[in-house]
Design a protein around this motif. Structure first.
Motif, PDB file in Angstrom:
ATOM      1  N   PRO A  30       0.814  -1.225   0.000  1.00 33.78           N
ATOM      2  CA  PRO A  30       0.000   0.000   0.000  1.00 33.78           C
ATOM      3  C   PRO A  30       0.846   1.274   0.000  1.00 33.78           C
ATOM      4  O   PRO A  30       0.520   2.244  -0.699  1.00 33.78           O
ATOM      5  CB  PRO A  30      -0.835  -0.119   1.281  1.00 33.78           C
ATOM      6  CG  PRO A  30      -0.927  -1.590   1.532  1.00 33.78           C
ATOM      7  CD  PRO A  30       0.413  -2.127   1.107  1.00 33.78           C
ATOM      8  N   LEU A  31       1.941   1.282   0.794  1.00 33.29           N
ATOM      9  CA  LEU A  31       2.805   2.460   0.809  1.00 33.29           C
ATOM     10  C   LEU A  31       3.536   2.614  -0.517  1.00 33.29           C
ATOM     11  O   LEU A  31       3.723   3.729  -1.005  1.00 33.29           O
ATOM     12  CB  LEU A  31       3.809   2.367   1.956  1.00 33.29           C
ATOM     13  CG  LEU A  31       3.271   2.635   3.359  1.00 33.29           C
ATOM     14  CD1 LEU A  31       4.352   2.390   4.392  1.00 33.29           C
ATOM     15  CD2 LEU A  31       2.747   4.061   3.465  1.00 33.29           C
ATOM     16  N   TYR A  32       3.972   1.499  -1.091  1.00 35.21           N
ATOM     17  CA  TYR A  32       4.596   1.566  -2.415  1.00 35.21           C
ATOM     18  C   TYR A  32       3.648   2.199  -3.414  1.00 35.21           C
ATOM     19  O   TYR A  32       4.031   3.103  -4.168  1.00 35.21           O
ATOM     20  CB  TYR A  32       5.012   0.173  -2.885  1.00 35.21           C
ATOM     21  CG  TYR A  32       5.331   0.139  -4.361  1.00 35.21           C
ATOM     22  CD1 TYR A  32       6.441   0.818  -4.863  1.00 35.21           C
ATOM     23  CD2 TYR A  32       4.501  -0.521  -5.268  1.00 35.21           C
ATOM     24  CE1 TYR A  32       6.722   0.827  -6.219  1.00 35.21           C
ATOM     25  CE2 TYR A  32       4.779  -0.520  -6.624  1.00 35.21           C
ATOM     26  CZ  TYR A  32       5.879   0.158  -7.100  1.00 35.21           C
ATOM     27  OH  TYR A  32       6.148   0.178  -8.449  1.00 35.21           O
ATOM     28  N   ARG A  33       2.392   1.739  -3.447  1.00 35.01           N
ATOM     29  CA  ARG A  33       1.435   2.247  -4.431  1.00 35.01           C
ATOM     30  C   ARG A  33       1.155   3.738  -4.224  1.00 35.01           C
ATOM     31  O   ARG A  33       0.974   4.485  -5.193  1.00 35.01           O
ATOM     32  CB  ARG A  33       0.134   1.452  -4.329  1.00 35.01           C
ATOM     33  CG  ARG A  33       0.289  -0.002  -4.745  1.00 35.01           C
ATOM     34  CD  ARG A  33      -0.961  -0.827  -4.498  1.00 35.01           C
ATOM     35  NE  ARG A  33      -0.661  -2.242  -4.669  1.00 35.01           N
ATOM     36  CZ  ARG A  33      -0.962  -3.195  -3.799  1.00 35.01           C
ATOM     37  NH1 ARG A  33      -1.601  -2.872  -2.664  1.00 35.01           N
ATOM     38  NH2 ARG A  33      -0.643  -4.448  -4.037  1.00 35.01           N
ATOM     39  N   LYS A  34       1.150   4.175  -2.989  1.00 36.95           N
ATOM     40  CA  LYS A  34       0.823   5.570  -2.696  1.00 36.95           C
ATOM     41  C   LYS A  34       2.002   6.509  -2.929  1.00 36.95           C
ATOM     42  O   LYS A  34       1.825   7.613  -3.488  1.00 36.95           O
ATOM     43  CB  LYS A  34       0.365   5.691  -1.235  1.00 36.95           C
ATOM     44  CG  LYS A  34       0.042   7.113  -0.795  1.00 36.95           C
ATOM     45  CD  LYS A  34      -0.382   7.149   0.659  1.00 36.95           C
ATOM     46  CE  LYS A  34      -0.667   8.583   1.126  1.00 36.95           C
ATOM     47  NZ  LYS A  34      -1.054   8.618   2.563  1.00 36.95           N
ATOM     48  N   LEU A  35       3.208   6.092  -2.535  1.00 39.06           N
ATOM     49  CA  LEU A  35       4.329   7.019  -2.460  1.00 39.06           C
ATOM     50  C   LEU A  35       5.382   6.844  -3.548  1.00 39.06           C
ATOM     51  O   LEU A  35       6.073   7.805  -3.884  1.00 39.06           O
ATOM     52  CB  LEU A  35       5.012   6.881  -1.095  1.00 39.06           C
ATOM     53  CG  LEU A  35       4.121   7.125   0.132  1.00 39.06           C
ATOM     54  CD1 LEU A  35       4.896   6.878   1.399  1.00 39.06           C
ATOM     55  CD2 LEU A  35       3.553   8.531   0.112  1.00 39.06           C
ATOM     56  N   VAL A  36       5.531   5.649  -4.087  1.00 38.12           N
ATOM     57  CA  VAL A  36       6.611   5.378  -5.041  1.00 38.12           C
ATOM     58  C   VAL A  36       6.073   5.077  -6.432  1.00 38.12           C
ATOM     59  O   VAL A  36       6.607   5.560  -7.439  1.00 38.12           O
ATOM     60  CB  VAL A  36       7.487   4.199  -4.543  1.00 38.12           C
ATOM     61  CG1 VAL A  36       8.614   3.919  -5.522  1.00 38.12           C
ATOM     62  CG2 VAL A  36       8.040   4.494  -3.151  1.00 38.12           C
ATOM     63  N   TRP A  37       5.008   4.290  -6.499  1.00 41.97           N
ATOM     64  CA  TRP A  37       4.456   3.857  -7.786  1.00 41.97           C
ATOM     65  C   TRP A  37       4.172   5.013  -8.747  1.00 41.97           C
ATOM     66  O   TRP A  37       4.461   4.880  -9.952  1.00 41.97           O
ATOM     67  CB  TRP A  37       3.184   3.048  -7.554  1.00 41.97           C
ATOM     68  CG  TRP A  37       2.597   2.462  -8.802  1.00 41.97           C
ATOM     69  CD1 TRP A  37       2.864   1.248  -9.353  1.00 41.97           C
ATOM     70  CD2 TRP A  37       1.638   3.084  -9.669  1.00 41.97           C
ATOM     71  NE1 TRP A  37       2.142   1.058 -10.508  1.00 41.97           N
ATOM     72  CE2 TRP A  37       1.383   2.177 -10.725  1.00 41.97           C
ATOM     73  CE3 TRP A  37       0.974   4.310  -9.677  1.00 41.97           C
ATOM     74  CZ2 TRP A  37       0.492   2.453 -11.753  1.00 41.97           C
ATOM     75  CZ3 TRP A  37       0.090   4.589 -10.706  1.00 41.97           C
ATOM     76  CH2 TRP A  37      -0.148   3.680 -11.728  1.00 41.97           C
ATOM     77  N   PRO A  38       3.625   6.157  -8.307  1.00 43.50           N
ATOM     78  CA  PRO A  38       3.349   7.223  -9.269  1.00 43.50           C
ATOM     79  C   PRO A  38       4.583   7.671 -10.056  1.00 43.50           C
ATOM     80  O   PRO A  38       4.486   7.974 -11.255  1.00 43.50           O
ATOM     81  CB  PRO A  38       2.802   8.356  -8.399  1.00 43.50           C
ATOM     82  CG  PRO A  38       2.170   7.651  -7.240  1.00 43.50           C
ATOM     83  CD  PRO A  38       3.097   6.507  -6.962  1.00 43.50           C
TER      84      PRO A  38
END
Length: 359
Positions: free
Chosen positions: A223-231
């Protein structure tokens, strides 16, 4: 024997598109200590010639806040402690390779980022070598290799600036801080690439490096990856796709939990698929091989046994799984360590020759 009818450029492009090839493309990474050992064991040729490298890097984008900095702070008989171009203080072994001990980072606080490091980064010009990229492109085209722009991705650079501990704390306590660092660093790498393209560098693809996992899983939860890094991962892949170039991503560790996110971001190839971290093309190819190509996964720990039967089983099974999708290239699952003899590695290359042909 390897049956070569295509150039490396053609072969890699067709691998990424999962079209027919003459044989699997290939490349390799080596520790410096490995090459030192092999020279004592009879290696004369460049190791890229031995493996038959199909790839050509054109640049390395790593926007340092303190370019050229290399200050010795402390030294003893076995180690040296330095402050480097990132502003990190690290303790290194003098006479052998290995992961350094991290002592300090340039952004110990958010204020360090806002007042010192970010202004330094934004004030600097391109961090890539245009003349070097021009030379590498000529070499790559002459040798028929698949040429790629190369650099670091945002999570790796954020950890260089903040350190792992501060990065993980900020992900929870101050996500906007992490987003600002991530966007800024991604902007700088893409600006480097734009600079090269604006000056006539036309690659075949983009290859980004960054380790976002360790042996047991991600350094942060999905979830943190998708929110903070993935974009920003998606932004880098989109930059490449907007220009008609595929996007390759390198990460060590177990990233099984976010492969669907990688595909959604626009990743075309995943490398090197660390075997000891539960990455296995024999599972990945059936599950994702219609949407994602893979490079790597041949276990260097098996190579290090110097057990030829075990090595043949490892290399053959991984290549056969990859060939089933036509979207596979050879590489070890990390980089070849000095525990692997030159004779053993030549045997590995013979196996890739033997099993890597498509007819």
């Amino acid at each position: 024997m390897r049956k070569v009818r295509m150039t490396g450029r053609e072969r890699v492009s067709r691998m990424i598109e999962r079209k027919d090839q003459d044989c699997i493309p290939r490349m390799e990474s080596f520790w410096n200590d490995t090459l030192k050992r092999w020279r004592t064991e009879g290696m004369v040729d460049d190791p890229n010639t031995i493996v038959g490298n199909d790839f050509q890097g054109l640049c390395w984008s790593e926007p340092f806040p303190y370019p050229g900095q290399d200050i010795v702070i402390k030294e003893d008989a076995d180690t040296v402690t330095k402050r480097d171009a990132w502003g990190q203080v690290n303790r290194y072994w003098k006479f052998r390779e290995g992961t350094p001990e991290h002592v300090a980072f340039p952004c110990e606080t958010k204020q360090d980022w806002e007042d010192v490091v970010k202004p330094l980064l934004l004030a600097k010009g391109p961090s890539v070598d245009l003349a070097g990229a021009q030379w590498a492109l000529k070499l790559g085209r002459r040798q028929g290799r698949w040429c790629h722009l190369t650099g670091l991705e945002t999570f790796e650079m954020t950890r260089h600036l903040l350190g792992d501990e501060n990065t993980m704390i900020a992900m929870i306590d101050d996500p906007e801080y992490l987003i600002d660092v991530s966007r800024t660093m991604t902007d700088l790498v893409l600006a480097d690439f734009e600079y090269l393209v604006d000056n006539g560098i036309v690659p075949d693809g983009v290859w980004i490096y960054g380790d976002m996992a360790y042996r047991s899983g991600l350094l942060c939860g999905p979830p943190l990856y998708r929110k903070l890094v993935w974009p920003d991962h998606q932004r880098m892949a989109q930059w490449a796709h907007d220009r008609g170039w595929p996007f390759v991503y390198h990460t060590d560790g177990d990233v099984n939990g976010v492969i669907e996110d990688y595909i959604k971001a626009g990743f075309d190839v995943l490398q090197p698929l660390e075997a000891k971290a539960n990455m296995d093309v024999r599972n990945l190819c059936p599950d994702y091989g219609d949407r994602l190509a893979f490079i790597g996964n041949c276990d260097v720990m098996v190579y290090a046994t110097n057990d030829l039967d075990a090595i043949e089983k490892e290399v053959r099974s991984k290549i056969e799984a990859g060939k089933a999708t036509k979207g596979y290239g050879y590489h070890s699952d990390h980089s070849v360590p000095p525990s692997v003899s030159f004779e053993t590695y030549c045997y590995v290359v013979d196996l890739v020759d033997r099993y890597g042909n498509y007819d």
